[in-house]
Design a protein around this motif. Structure first.
Motif, mmCIF file in Angstrom:
data_model
loop_
_atom_site.group_PDB
_atom_site.id
_atom_site.type_symbol
_atom_site.label_atom_id
_atom_site.label_comp_id
_atom_site.label_asym_id
_atom_site.label_seq_id
_atom_site.Cartn_x
_atom_site.Cartn_y
_atom_site.Cartn_z
ATOM 1 N N TYR A 111 -2.324 -3.102 3.560
ATOM 2 C CA TYR A 111 -1.718 -3.578 2.306
ATOM 3 C C TYR A 111 -0.878 -2.485 1.653
ATOM 4 O O TYR A 111 0.276 -2.717 1.262
ATOM 5 C CB TYR A 111 -2.824 -4.051 1.362
ATOM 6 C CG TYR A 111 -2.345 -4.545 0.018
ATOM 7 C CD1 TYR A 111 -2.121 -5.901 -0.214
ATOM 8 C CD2 TYR A 111 -2.127 -3.659 -1.038
ATOM 9 C CE1 TYR A 111 -1.686 -6.359 -1.458
ATOM 10 C CE2 TYR A 111 -1.688 -4.098 -2.271
ATOM 11 C CZ TYR A 111 -1.467 -5.450 -2.475
ATOM 12 O OH TYR A 111 -1.032 -5.888 -3.705
ATOM 13 N N ASP A 112 -1.444 -1.291 1.526
ATOM 14 C CA ASP A 112 -0.744 -0.206 0.817
ATOM 15 C C ASP A 112 0.471 0.283 1.582
ATOM 16 O O ASP A 112 1.486 0.659 0.973
ATOM 17 C CB ASP A 112 -1.705 0.957 0.543
ATOM 18 C CG ASP A 112 -2.740 0.607 -0.519
ATOM 19 O OD1 ASP A 112 -2.466 -0.282 -1.336
ATOM 20 O OD2 ASP A 112 -3.830 1.218 -0.512
ATOM 21 N N ILE A 114 2.444 -1.554 3.467
ATOM 22 C CA ILE A 114 3.501 -2.549 3.282
ATOM 23 C C ILE A 114 4.029 -2.511 1.848
ATOM 24 O O ILE A 114 5.223 -2.732 1.610
ATOM 25 C CB ILE A 114 2.970 -3.951 3.643
ATOM 26 C CG1 ILE A 114 2.542 -3.982 5.118
ATOM 27 C CG2 ILE A 114 4.041 -5.018 3.401
ATOM 28 C CD1 ILE A 114 1.780 -5.231 5.509
ATOM 29 N N MET A 115 3.170 -2.188 0.904
ATOM 30 C CA MET A 115 3.568 -2.128 -0.506
ATOM 31 C C MET A 115 4.520 -0.970 -0.800
ATOM 32 O O MET A 115 5.372 -1.058 -1.705
ATOM 33 C CB MET A 115 2.310 -1.989 -1.370
ATOM 34 C CG MET A 115 2.560 -1.813 -2.869
ATOM 35 S SD MET A 115 3.316 -3.267 -3.647
ATOM 36 C CE MET A 115 1.888 -4.352 -3.758
ATOM 37 N N LEU A 116 4.435 0.115 -0.047
ATOM 38 C CA LEU A 116 5.146 1.359 -0.387
ATOM 39 C C LEU A 116 6.627 1.173 -0.739
ATOM 40 O O LEU A 116 7.087 1.699 -1.757
ATOM 41 C CB LEU A 116 5.009 2.367 0.748
ATOM 42 C CG LEU A 116 3.778 3.264 0.732
ATOM 43 C CD1 LEU A 116 3.753 4.139 1.968
ATOM 44 C CD2 LEU A 116 3.752 4.123 -0.532
ATOM 45 N N PRO A 117 7.432 0.457 0.062
ATOM 46 C CA PRO A 117 8.861 0.350 -0.276
ATOM 47 C C PRO A 117 9.136 -0.345 -1.611
ATOM 48 O O PRO A 117 10.185 -0.124 -2.209
ATOM 49 C CB PRO A 117 9.439 -0.481 0.887
ATOM 50 C CG PRO A 117 8.458 -0.327 1.996
ATOM 51 C CD PRO A 117 7.131 -0.214 1.345
ATOM 52 N N LEU A 118 8.194 -1.161 -2.067
ATOM 53 C CA LEU A 118 8.401 -1.885 -3.323
ATOM 54 C C LEU A 118 8.139 -1.018 -4.546
ATOM 55 O O LEU A 118 8.611 -1.323 -5.645
ATOM 56 C CB LEU A 118 7.495 -3.122 -3.376
ATOM 57 C CG LEU A 118 7.746 -4.191 -2.319
ATOM 58 C CD1 LEU A 118 6.743 -5.326 -2.472
ATOM 59 C CD2 LEU A 118 9.167 -4.728 -2.405
ATOM 60 N N LEU A 119 7.381 0.062 -4.362
ATOM 61 C CA LEU A 119 6.984 0.874 -5.504
ATOM 62 C C LEU A 119 8.139 1.681 -6.092
ATOM 63 O O LEU A 119 8.054 2.167 -7.216
ATOM 64 C CB LEU A 119 5.843 1.820 -5.106
ATOM 65 C CG LEU A 119 4.550 1.118 -4.667
ATOM 66 C CD1 LEU A 119 3.507 2.159 -4.269
ATOM 67 C CD2 LEU A 119 4.008 0.211 -5.767
ATOM 68 N N ARG A 132 4.574 -10.784 -2.311
ATOM 69 C CA ARG A 132 5.419 -10.464 -1.148
ATOM 70 C C ARG A 132 4.588 -9.832 -0.038
ATOM 71 O O ARG A 132 4.724 -10.182 1.135
ATOM 72 C CB ARG A 132 6.539 -9.502 -1.552
ATOM 73 C CG ARG A 132 7.674 -10.114 -2.319
ATOM 74 C CD ARG A 132 8.829 -9.140 -2.299
ATOM 75 N NE ARG A 132 9.858 -9.451 -3.270
ATOM 76 C CZ ARG A 132 11.034 -8.836 -3.324
ATOM 77 N NH1 ARG A 132 11.311 -7.863 -2.462
ATOM 78 N NH2 ARG A 132 11.929 -9.156 -4.230
ATOM 79 N N VAL A 133 3.748 -8.862 -0.414
ATOM 80 C CA VAL A 133 2.936 -8.168 0.581
ATOM 81 C C VAL A 133 1.976 -9.130 1.260
ATOM 82 O O VAL A 133 1.853 -9.155 2.492
ATOM 83 C CB VAL A 133 2.169 -6.995 -0.067
ATOM 84 C CG1 VAL A 133 1.190 -6.376 0.934
ATOM 85 C CG2 VAL A 133 3.144 -5.926 -0.565
ATOM 86 N N MET A 134 1.294 -9.950 0.467
ATOM 87 C CA MET A 134 0.313 -10.872 1.043
ATOM 88 C C MET A 134 0.978 -11.917 1.940
ATOM 89 O O MET A 134 0.444 -12.279 2.996
ATOM 90 C CB MET A 134 -0.487 -11.545 -0.069
ATOM 91 C CG MET A 134 -1.419 -10.603 -0.826
ATOM 92 S SD MET A 134 -2.501 -9.604 0.264
ATOM 93 C CE MET A 134 -3.394 -10.892 1.166
ATOM 94 N N LEU A 149 -7.920 0.576 7.005
ATOM 95 C CA LEU A 149 -7.085 1.762 7.105
ATOM 96 C C LEU A 149 -6.242 1.676 8.372
ATOM 97 O O LEU A 149 -6.711 1.206 9.411
ATOM 98 C CB LEU A 149 -7.937 3.029 7.136
ATOM 99 C CG LEU A 149 -8.703 3.370 5.851
ATOM 100 C CD1 LEU A 149 -9.496 4.656 6.043
ATOM 101 C CD2 LEU A 149 -7.750 3.509 4.672
ATOM 102 N N SER A 150 -5.033 2.151 8.278
ATOM 103 C CA SER A 150 -4.104 2.016 9.402
ATOM 104 C C SER A 150 -4.523 2.819 10.620
ATOM 105 O O SER A 150 -4.154 2.478 11.746
ATOM 106 C CB SER A 150 -2.695 2.413 8.949
ATOM 107 O OG SER A 150 -2.255 1.519 7.942
#
Length: 232
Positions: A111-112, A114-119, A132-134, A149-150
Motif C-alpha cells: 500500500y505505502d 503505491i501511495m508514494l507518488p501521490l504524496l 486510487r491505491v486500493m 512488507l515488500s
C-alpha cells in the motif's frame, strides 16, 4: 506549458532526434535521427541489442535526458520547451515508470509503495489517494498482500507493485525498461497479462524495451532499433 501538434496529430512524436555522448576521446552516437510516432493507447515494444539506443530513447521520453537535436512531443506538450521545474512536474504527474529491478522500497508495505507518488501532489485529497491505491491493488491482484512488507513478496508480486505505482498518478504514458527480464517464464506471462489488462482498462499508452519473445508476440506493435536508428 507549451502545447503544439506532433506529426499527424500523434499522441507521442519524436522528430529527428539525435543524441551523442563523449566517452573519453570517442564520440558515441546513441541516436541518429529518430522519427517515431505513437497513438494514444498503444501497447508498443522497442527491440534492439545492447547499445542500440533503447535506453537513451526511453530517457528522452521520460524527461530524464535531452537530445542534441530534435523534438519530443507528448500529448501535445513540447518537452524541450519546458523549464526544469515544469519538466519535473510533467514527469511526476503525467508519466509512469516500471523498472527491471522493480525499484520499490523493501521496508514499506505494498500500500505505502503505491501511495508514494501521490504524496508529492498536495492537490489530491487523502480520500482520493486512498481510493486510487486500493483500486489498483485490486486491479493487479494484490489485495491479500496490501499490508505486507515488500521484502516478503515474490519477484512477480513486486513487479505488480511497480505497475500499480506507475499507474496511480493516472499518467498519459507508461515507460518500462525490460519489465520481465528478472522473472521466470510463468511469472513473465502473468505480468504481461497484468500490463495488457491495465492498458485495455485504463487506455494508457505503454512503451517499453524488451528482449522477451513472449512479450514481443503479444504487443500491438514492435519497433526495432539498431545503431541509433529505427530499422523497422
Amino acid at each position: 506549458m507549451d502545447v503544439v501538434n506532433g506529426v499527424g496529430g500523434a499522441f507521442v512524436s519524436l522528430e529527428d532526434l539525435h543524441r551523442s555522448y563523449q566517452l573519453g576521446e570517442a564520440r558515441v552516437e546513441a541516436l541518429r535521427g529518430i522519427n517515431l510516432q505513437l497513438k494514444k493507447g498503444e501497447f508498443t515494444a522497442i527491440l534492439g541489442a545492447s547499445g542500440s539506443g533503447k535506453s537513451t530513447l526511453l530517457n528522452m521520453l521520460g524527461c530524464i535526458d535531452v537530445p542534441n537535436k530534435g523534438r519530443v512531443l507528448i500529448d501535445g506538450v513540447d518537452i524541450l520547451r519546458l523549464t526544469e521545474g515544469a519538466k519535473s512536474r510533467f514527469r511526476n504527474e503525467r508519466l509512469g515508470f516500471i523498472f527491471q529491478s522493480f525499484n520499490i522500497i523493501a521496508v514499506l508495505s505494498v500500500y505505502d509503495n503505491i501511495m508514494l507518488p501521490l504524496l508529492i501532489n498536495p492537490l489530491i485529497p487523502a480520500s482520493e489517494r486512498h481510493q486510487r491505491v486500493m483500486d489498483l491493488i485490486v486491479d493487479v491482484g494484490l489485495e491479500p498482500q496490501a499490508r505486507s512488507l515488500s521484502n516478503k513478496l515474490s519477484g512477480g508480486q513486486r513487479q505488480r507493485v511497480a505497475i500499480a505505482r506507475a499507474l496511480v498518478t493516472d499518467p498519459v504514458l507508461v515507460l518500462a525498461d525490460e519489465p520481465t527480464a528478472n522473472l521466470d517464464s510463468e511469472t513473465t506471462q502473468q505480468i504481461i497479462d497484468v500490463m495488457m489488462s491495465m492498458n485495455a482498462k485504463r487506455h494508457v499508452t505503454f512503451f517499453f524495451s524488451t528482449h522477451d519473445e513472449k512479450l514481443i508476440r503479444q504487443v500491438n506493435r514492435v519497433v526495432r532499433i539498431k545503431d541509433g536508428r529505427i530499422v523497422e
